[in-house]
Design an enzyme around this catalytic site. Structure first.
Site, PDB file in Angstrom:
ATOM      1  N   HIS A  53       6.993  -7.177  -7.806  1.00 30.68           N
ATOM      2  CA  HIS A  53       5.624  -7.556  -8.182  1.00 30.68           C
ATOM      3  C   HIS A  53       5.644  -8.248  -9.531  1.00 30.68           C
ATOM      4  O   HIS A  53       6.555  -8.050 -10.339  1.00 30.68           O
ATOM      5  CB  HIS A  53       4.701  -6.338  -8.219  1.00 30.68           C
ATOM      6  CG  HIS A  53       5.196  -5.233  -9.099  1.00 30.68           C
ATOM      7  ND1 HIS A  53       6.156  -4.337  -8.683  1.00 30.68           N
ATOM      8  CD2 HIS A  53       4.900  -4.899 -10.370  1.00 30.68           C
ATOM      9  CE1 HIS A  53       6.412  -3.479  -9.660  1.00 30.68           C
ATOM     10  NE2 HIS A  53       5.672  -3.803 -10.709  1.00 30.68           N
TER      11      HIS A  53
ATOM     12  N   GLU B 144       8.787   1.147 -12.351  1.00 27.20           N
ATOM     13  CA  GLU B 144       7.994   2.254 -11.810  1.00 27.20           C
ATOM     14  C   GLU B 144       7.865   2.178 -10.291  1.00 27.20           C
ATOM     15  O   GLU B 144       8.042   3.182  -9.598  1.00 27.20           O
ATOM     16  CB  GLU B 144       6.608   2.242 -12.467  1.00 27.20           C
ATOM     17  CG  GLU B 144       5.726   3.406 -12.044  1.00 27.20           C
ATOM     18  CD  GLU B 144       4.309   3.278 -12.590  1.00 27.20           C
ATOM     19  OE1 GLU B 144       4.118   2.695 -13.681  1.00 27.20           O
ATOM     20  OE2 GLU B 144       3.387   3.759 -11.918  1.00 27.20           O
TER      21      GLU B 144
ATOM     22  N   HIS C   2       3.244  -8.847 -12.928  1.00 26.59           N
ATOM     23  CA  HIS C   2       2.049  -8.466 -13.681  1.00 26.59           C
ATOM     24  C   HIS C   2       1.422  -9.736 -14.251  1.00 26.59           C
ATOM     25  O   HIS C   2       2.101 -10.504 -14.958  1.00 26.59           O
ATOM     26  CB  HIS C   2       2.416  -7.557 -14.858  1.00 26.59           C
ATOM     27  CG  HIS C   2       2.989  -6.235 -14.486  1.00 26.59           C
ATOM     28  ND1 HIS C   2       2.240  -5.088 -14.454  1.00 26.59           N
ATOM     29  CD2 HIS C   2       4.242  -5.876 -14.123  1.00 26.59           C
ATOM     30  CE1 HIS C   2       3.009  -4.067 -14.101  1.00 26.59           C
ATOM     31  NE2 HIS C   2       4.231  -4.514 -13.894  1.00 26.59           N
TER      32      HIS C   2
ATOM     33  N   ASP D  73      -4.246  -3.866 -11.368  1.00 26.88           N
ATOM     34  CA  ASP D  73      -3.393  -2.725 -11.719  1.00 26.88           C
ATOM     35  C   ASP D  73      -4.308  -1.532 -12.032  1.00 26.88           C
ATOM     36  O   ASP D  73      -5.290  -1.663 -12.754  1.00 26.88           O
ATOM     37  CB  ASP D  73      -2.532  -3.085 -12.934  1.00 26.88           C
ATOM     38  CG  ASP D  73      -1.426  -2.078 -13.168  1.00 26.88           C
ATOM     39  OD1 ASP D  73      -0.253  -2.471 -13.106  1.00 26.88           O
ATOM     40  OD2 ASP D  73      -1.726  -0.888 -13.433  1.00 26.88           O
TER      41      ASP D  73
HETATM   42  P1  5GP Z   1       6.356  -1.586 -13.012  1.00 27.23           P
HETATM   43  O1  5GP Z   1       6.975  -1.083 -11.729  1.00 27.23           O
HETATM   44  O2  5GP Z   1       6.401  -3.074 -13.136  1.00 27.23           O
HETATM   45  O3  5GP Z   1       6.912  -0.887 -14.231  1.00 27.23           O
HETATM   46  O4  5GP Z   1       4.826  -1.185 -13.000  1.00 27.23           O
HETATM   47  C1  5GP Z   1       4.140  -0.811 -11.836  1.00 27.23           C
HETATM   48  C2  5GP Z   1       2.650  -0.957 -12.066  1.00 27.23           C
HETATM   49  O5  5GP Z   1       1.987  -0.539 -10.888  1.00 27.23           O
HETATM   50  C3  5GP Z   1       2.083  -0.109 -13.222  1.00 27.23           C
HETATM   51  O6  5GP Z   1       1.453  -0.963 -14.158  1.00 27.23           O
HETATM   52  C4  5GP Z   1       1.097   0.831 -12.545  1.00 27.23           C
HETATM   53  O7  5GP Z   1      -0.072   1.043 -13.307  1.00 27.23           O
HETATM   54  C5  5GP Z   1       0.794   0.127 -11.229  1.00 27.23           C
HETATM   55  N1  5GP Z   1       0.473   1.051 -10.158  1.00 27.23           N
HETATM   56  C6  5GP Z   1       1.171   2.153  -9.804  1.00 27.23           C
HETATM   57  N2  5GP Z   1       0.596   2.768  -8.750  1.00 27.23           N
HETATM   58  C7  5GP Z   1      -0.495   2.022  -8.434  1.00 27.23           C
HETATM   59  C8  5GP Z   1      -1.505   2.148  -7.423  1.00 27.23           C
HETATM   60  O8  5GP Z   1      -1.520   3.065  -6.606  1.00 27.23           O
HETATM   61  N3  5GP Z   1      -2.459   1.183  -7.404  1.00 27.23           N
HETATM   62  C9  5GP Z   1      -2.473   0.147  -8.294  1.00 27.23           C
HETATM   63  N4  5GP Z   1      -3.462  -0.742  -8.175  1.00 27.23           N
HETATM   64  N5  5GP Z   1      -1.541   0.002  -9.243  1.00 27.23           N
HETATM   65  C10 5GP Z   1      -0.565   0.931  -9.319  1.00 27.23           C
END
Ligand code: 5GP
Length: 132
Positions: free
Chosen positions: A93, A88, A95, A29
């Site tokens: 996905h 987000e 974590h 991440d």
């Molecule tokens: P969620 O959608 O579960 O709330 O979180 C999405 C996760 O994707 C976040 O922890 C964020 O830091 C990660 N993330 C967002 N954009 C990118 C990216 O371009 N590259 C990587 N490696 N992680 C990302």
């Protein structure tokens, strides 16, 4: 439009890759909540994790297990926790969060600073232990 994770899968955006097979990818991440915070992503672009077909959801969990085993071997946390949120990035996905001590704040709001060099080093350490 392709999600940011699909762009990573296609190699259009760089990532610190941990593991990949035909159906899944794992990479660090970019805004971690712990050193070694890794995302496990099915390549098929489906937003909500519970919309994944049963067989793909099962494969995703098995892939996540293999990544967890590699995190546990390489970084030696107490254990590796999992969080599924997906608010987000609209591409399912999981974590994978190494938990190093019992009082660790395991929350997606608790970002930690990890340098680019350290991210590279951690990705190498974890990926060296992955056995798919
Ligand atoms: P969620 O959608 O579960 O709330 O979180 C999405 C996760 O994707 C976040 O922890 C964020 O830091 C990660 N993330 C967002 N954009 C990118 C990216 O371009 N590259 C990587 N490696 N992680 C990302």
């Amino acid at each position: 439009m392709a999600t940011i994770f699909t762009k990573i899968i296609r190699g259009e955006i760089p990532c610190f890759k941990i593991a990949e097979n035909e159906t899944h990818i794992a990479f660090l991440d970019i805004n971690p909540i712990a050193e070694g915070h890794t995302l496990v992503v099915p390549k098929k672009e489906i937003d909500y994790v519970f919309d994944l077909p049963d067989d793909l959801l099962g494969e995703t969990m098995v892939f996540a297990k293999k990544v967890a085993e590699a995190i546990d071997k390489s970084l030696k946390p107490l254990r590796t926790g999992v969080i599924v949120e997906g608010l987000e990035v609209p591409h399912a996905h999981i974590h994978m969060v190494p938990i190093y001590h019992e009082r660790q704040n395991v929350s997606l709001r608790n970002k930690v600073e990890v340098s680019r060099g350290k991210m590279e080093e951690i990705a190498k350490q974890i990926s060296a232990e992955v056995s798919l």
